[in-house]
Design an enzyme around this catalytic site. Structure first.
Site, mmCIF file in Angstrom:
data_model
loop_
_atom_site.group_PDB
_atom_site.id
_atom_site.type_symbol
_atom_site.label_atom_id
_atom_site.label_comp_id
_atom_site.label_asym_id
_atom_site.label_seq_id
_atom_site.Cartn_x
_atom_site.Cartn_y
_atom_site.Cartn_z
ATOM 1 N N ARG A 1 57.119 37.587 34.600
ATOM 2 C CA ARG A 1 57.234 37.700 36.055
ATOM 3 C C ARG A 1 55.960 37.200 36.675
ATOM 4 N NH1 ARG A 1 59.116 43.414 38.415
ATOM 5 N NH2 ARG A 1 58.456 42.340 40.286
ATOM 6 N N LYS B 1 48.330 36.965 40.581
ATOM 7 C CA LYS B 1 48.817 35.622 40.208
ATOM 8 C C LYS B 1 48.077 35.042 39.006
ATOM 9 C CE LYS B 1 51.173 33.406 43.826
ATOM 10 N NZ LYS B 1 51.234 32.615 45.021
ATOM 11 N N GLY B 2 48.809 34.243 38.240
ATOM 12 C CA GLY B 2 48.180 33.518 37.140
ATOM 13 C C GLY B 2 47.580 34.423 36.085
ATOM 14 N N ARG B 3 48.109 35.637 35.998
ATOM 15 C CA ARG B 3 47.593 36.629 35.030
ATOM 16 C C ARG B 3 46.136 37.034 35.294
ATOM 17 N NH1 ARG B 3 52.185 37.025 34.924
ATOM 18 N NH2 ARG B 3 53.624 36.833 33.179
ATOM 19 N N MET B 4 45.645 36.740 36.526
ATOM 20 C CA MET B 4 44.285 37.155 36.877
ATOM 21 C C MET B 4 44.366 38.517 37.569
ATOM 22 S SD MET B 4 42.415 34.934 35.554
ATOM 23 C CE MET B 4 40.792 34.929 36.294
#
Ligand code: FMN
Length: 218
Positions: free
Chosen positions: A15, A195-198
């Site tokens: 997700r 977002k972006g796994r950050m």
């Protein structure tokens, strides 16, 4: 190549997380107050079983085990109720260090707690026990939690025997092996998906009488 045991493409399940972040200025001084705010969000969402948490204990031999329980009190610690002679109960007796995890997927949040458990006062366990439905009170007497039983029938017989034992008894007493545990936190981490796994990870750690806070890399 290992044959997959599911038709679901687990590698493709992902997700995208949101814009709404969490930063040090968003934190209140007390992690329990911060937790209460996030729990309110989870209740209001409304999430299914917002007070369900995974409790991980470690045996005297160093082997971890995890299971779900329900958070039933929040004060200077996190309170849950269980059978003191269950697997978790015995492990906590031998090693009171444990962790809690609140998996609030739909809010893109998780909270991780590490701390030490101690039994709540008998009076407190009693007050909660009396608030439970009669069926649950009987179940607490009937079930030798975590022990091996031969069959469903044996379990049902144990329940019926406990029902008979308390027939006509208006106030069922608290089983001696049942009660609450309060987890005094040493650290509490608030995780917000980004977002972006950050992702944002802000952790409180006990420092003397107060708390220090820091950010961890996702
Ligand atoms: C949503 C959910 C809530 C649960 N709540 C409790 C609870 O509050 N107390 C409890 O002893 N077990 C609860 N259980 C059952 C435990 O997960 C576990 O099966 C049981 O406590 C025995 O664990 P143990 O053998 O590791 O001691 C719950 C299970 C689920 C799925």
């Amino acid at each position: 190549m290992i044959e997959s045991r599911t038709d679901v493409d687990l590698a493709a399940l992902r997700r995208e997380y949101g814009e709404h972040g969490l930063d040090i200025p968003d934190l209140v001084p007390d992690p329990l107050e911060m937790f209460r705010r996030w729990l309110d969000d989870a209740v209001r969402a409304p999430l299914h079983e917002p007070n369900a948490m995974v409790v991980t204990t470690v045996s005297a031999q160093g082997r971890p085990s995890a299971r779900m329980v329900l958070l039933k009190g929040l004060d200077e610690g996190f309170v849950f109720y269980t059978n003191y002679e269950s697997r978790k109960g015995r492990e906590i007796e031998a090693n009171p260090a444990l962790s809690l995890l609140f998996p609030w997927h739909d809010l893109q949040r998780q909270v991780r707690v590490e701390g030490t458990a101690s039994r709540v006062a008998t009076k407190e366990s009693r007050a909660y026990f009396l608030s439970r439905p009669r069926e649950s009170q009987i179940g607490a007497w009937a079930s030798p939690q975590s022990e091996t039983v031969q069959s469903r029938e044996e379990l049902d017989e144990l329940y019926v025997a406990a029902e008979h034992r308390f027939e006509g008894v208006i106030e069922i007493p608290v089983p001696p092996q049942w009660g609450g545990l309060r987890v005094r936190p040493e650290s509490v981490e608030f995780w917000q998906g980004r977002k972006g796994r950050m992702h944002d990870r802000l952790v409180y750690r006990r420092e003397g009488e107060g708390w220090g806070t820091s950010r961890l890399a996702p």
